[in-house]
Motif scaffolding. Structure first.
Motif, PDB file in Angstrom:
ATOM      1  N   VAL A 140      45.673  43.346  32.819  1.00  0.00           N
ATOM      2  CA  VAL A 140      46.512  43.523  34.005  1.00  0.00           C
ATOM      3  C   VAL A 140      46.363  44.945  34.535  1.00  0.00           C
ATOM      4  O   VAL A 140      46.325  45.166  35.749  1.00  0.00           O
ATOM      5  N   GLY A 141      46.253  45.909  33.642  1.00  0.00           N
ATOM      6  CA  GLY A 141      46.045  47.290  34.057  1.00  0.00           C
ATOM      7  C   GLY A 141      44.750  47.452  34.837  1.00  0.00           C
ATOM      8  O   GLY A 141      44.707  48.148  35.853  1.00  0.00           O
ATOM      9  N   ALA A 142      43.696  46.786  34.380  1.00  0.00           N
ATOM     10  CA  ALA A 142      42.420  46.836  35.101  1.00  0.00           C
ATOM     11  C   ALA A 142      42.559  46.191  36.480  1.00  0.00           C
ATOM     12  O   ALA A 142      42.062  46.721  37.480  1.00  0.00           O
ATOM     13  N   LEU A 143      43.244  45.074  36.539  1.00  0.00           N
ATOM     14  CA  LEU A 143      43.486  44.387  37.811  1.00  0.00           C
ATOM     15  C   LEU A 143      44.309  45.272  38.751  1.00  0.00           C
ATOM     16  O   LEU A 143      43.957  45.451  39.920  1.00  0.00           O
ATOM     17  N   ASN A 144      45.394  45.828  38.241  1.00  0.00           N
ATOM     18  CA  ASN A 144      46.255  46.691  39.050  1.00  0.00           C
ATOM     19  C   ASN A 144      45.535  47.968  39.480  1.00  0.00           C
ATOM     20  O   ASN A 144      45.719  48.446  40.598  1.00  0.00           O
ATOM     21  N   THR A 145      44.725  48.515  38.581  1.00  0.00           N
ATOM     22  CA  THR A 145      43.964  49.720  38.902  1.00  0.00           C
ATOM     23  C   THR A 145      42.949  49.435  40.004  1.00  0.00           C
ATOM     24  O   THR A 145      42.803  50.229  40.936  1.00  0.00           O
ATOM     25  N   ALA A 146      42.277  48.315  39.896  1.00  0.00           N
ATOM     26  CA  ALA A 146      41.304  47.938  40.933  1.00  0.00           C
ATOM     27  C   ALA A 146      41.996  47.791  42.283  1.00  0.00           C
ATOM     28  O   ALA A 146      41.508  48.276  43.304  1.00  0.00           O
ATOM     29  N   PHE A 147      43.157  47.147  42.280  1.00  0.00           N
ATOM     30  CA  PHE A 147      43.924  46.985  43.521  1.00  0.00           C
ATOM     31  C   PHE A 147      44.342  48.355  44.067  1.00  0.00           C
ATOM     32  O   PHE A 147      44.095  48.677  45.228  1.00  0.00           O
ATOM     33  N   GLY A 148      44.971  49.161  43.228  1.00  0.00           N
ATOM     34  CA  GLY A 148      45.499  50.459  43.664  1.00  0.00           C
ATOM     35  C   GLY A 148      44.406  51.413  44.115  1.00  0.00           C
ATOM     36  O   GLY A 148      44.519  52.045  45.163  1.00  0.00           O
ATOM     37  N   TYR A 149      43.338  51.513  43.326  1.00  0.00           N
ATOM     38  CA  TYR A 149      42.273  52.443  43.697  1.00  0.00           C
ATOM     39  C   TYR A 149      41.566  51.971  44.961  1.00  0.00           C
ATOM     40  O   TYR A 149      41.167  52.787  45.795  1.00  0.00           O
ATOM     41  N   SER A 150      41.440  50.666  45.138  1.00  0.00           N
ATOM     42  CA  SER A 150      40.821  50.137  46.356  1.00  0.00           C
ATOM     43  C   SER A 150      41.639  50.497  47.585  1.00  0.00           C
ATOM     44  O   SER A 150      41.080  50.875  48.620  1.00  0.00           O
ATOM     45  N   VAL A 151      42.958  50.388  47.472  1.00  0.00           N
ATOM     46  CA  VAL A 151      43.835  50.771  48.588  1.00  0.00           C
ATOM     47  C   VAL A 151      43.674  52.264  48.874  1.00  0.00           C
ATOM     48  O   VAL A 151      43.506  52.675  50.022  1.00  0.00           O
ATOM     49  N   TYR A 152      43.708  53.076  47.820  1.00  0.00           N
ATOM     50  CA  TYR A 152      43.547  54.526  47.970  1.00  0.00           C
ATOM     51  C   TYR A 152      42.207  54.848  48.639  1.00  0.00           C
ATOM     52  O   TYR A 152      42.153  55.581  49.631  1.00  0.00           O
ATOM     53  N   ALA A 153      41.125  54.308  48.095  1.00  0.00           N
ATOM     54  CA  ALA A 153      39.787  54.599  48.624  1.00  0.00           C
ATOM     55  C   ALA A 153      39.632  54.125  50.065  1.00  0.00           C
ATOM     56  O   ALA A 153      39.007  54.807  50.885  1.00  0.00           O
ATOM     57  N   LEU A 154      40.211  52.965  50.383  1.00  0.00           N
ATOM     58  CA  LEU A 154      40.141  52.455  51.752  1.00  0.00           C
ATOM     59  C   LEU A 154      40.763  53.445  52.727  1.00  0.00           C
ATOM     60  O   LEU A 154      40.170  53.779  53.752  1.00  0.00           O
ATOM     61  N   PHE A 155      41.946  53.934  52.397  1.00  0.00           N
ATOM     62  CA  PHE A 155      42.630  54.846  53.317  1.00  0.00           C
ATOM     63  C   PHE A 155      41.973  56.225  53.382  1.00  0.00           C
ATOM     64  O   PHE A 155      41.955  56.848  54.438  1.00  0.00           O
ATOM     65  N   VAL A 156      41.405  56.689  52.269  1.00  0.00           N
ATOM     66  CA  VAL A 156      40.654  57.945  52.314  1.00  0.00           C
ATOM     67  C   VAL A 156      39.410  57.751  53.189  1.00  0.00           C
ATOM     68  O   VAL A 156      39.087  58.606  54.012  1.00  0.00           O
ATOM     69  N   THR A 157      38.747  56.620  53.042  1.00  0.00           N
ATOM     70  CA  THR A 157      37.566  56.316  53.857  1.00  0.00           C
ATOM     71  C   THR A 157      37.926  56.242  55.340  1.00  0.00           C
ATOM     72  O   THR A 157      37.133  56.621  56.199  1.00  0.00           O
ATOM     73  N   LEU A 158      39.136  55.780  55.626  1.00  0.00           N
ATOM     74  CA  LEU A 158      39.614  55.710  57.014  1.00  0.00           C
ATOM     75  C   LEU A 158      40.155  57.057  57.493  1.00  0.00           C
ATOM     76  O   LEU A 158      40.819  57.129  58.513  1.00  0.00           O
ATOM     77  N   HIS A 159      39.887  58.103  56.728  1.00  0.00           N
ATOM     78  CA  HIS A 159      40.225  59.493  57.066  1.00  0.00           C
ATOM     79  C   HIS A 159      41.708  59.836  56.926  1.00  0.00           C
ATOM     80  O   HIS A 159      42.178  60.790  57.537  1.00  0.00           O
ATOM     81  N   ALA A 160      42.415  59.068  56.120  1.00  0.00           N
ATOM     82  CA  ALA A 160      43.785  59.463  55.778  1.00  0.00           C
ATOM     83  C   ALA A 160      43.689  60.603  54.768  1.00  0.00           C
ATOM     84  O   ALA A 160      42.708  60.703  54.023  1.00  0.00           O
ATOM     85  N   SER A 161      44.684  61.451  54.729  1.00  0.00           N
ATOM     86  CA  SER A 161      44.698  62.494  53.703  1.00  0.00           C
ATOM     87  C   SER A 161      44.859  61.825  52.334  1.00  0.00           C
ATOM     88  O   SER A 161      45.349  60.698  52.238  1.00  0.00           O
TER      89      SER A 161
END
Length: 119
Positions: A6-27
């Protein structure tokens, strides 16, 4: 073992959200905040039901409070790592494991703690 899955699943979800927004030029701060807001609801259900076999939705407040704490630790360390030059993606990647361990300990002792037998 379930927490690792579950930690791997949650980490994949969370890091994907983080990376998506950084890629979209969010701080990185905004990306982390969005990650945590979405993660509260996603992780409450996956961690509570799969890892701790607990369907008690009234625990969401404790879960939310634990997220505020881990978010604060994550944010402080993330900003320090970025200032040291580690980069936005790597800095959050470094924080994944320590925050996951801290989260598990908090969930086990504060959020989803079980009552001793006989109570």
């Amino acid at each position: 073992m379930k927490f690792l899955f579950v930690g791997a699943l949650n980490t994949a979800f969370g890091y994907s959200v983080y990376a998506l927004f950084v890629t979209l030029h969010a701080s990185h701060n905004a990306a982390l905040t969005i990650q945590y807001i979405l993660g509260v609801f996603w992780n409450f259900k996956t961690t509570g039901t799969i890892v701790f076999k607990n369907h008690d939705n009234s625990l969401i407040l404790r879960f939310f409070l634990s997220y505020i704490f881990t978010y604060s630790i994550n944010l402080i360390c993330l900003n320090a790592l970025v200032r040291l030059g580690a980069g936005k993606y790597l800095s959050q990647g470094i924080m994944v494991l320590p925050v996951a361990v801290l989260s598990f300990l908090i969930f086990k002792t504060f959020v989803f703690k079980t009552k001793p037998q006989g109570e």
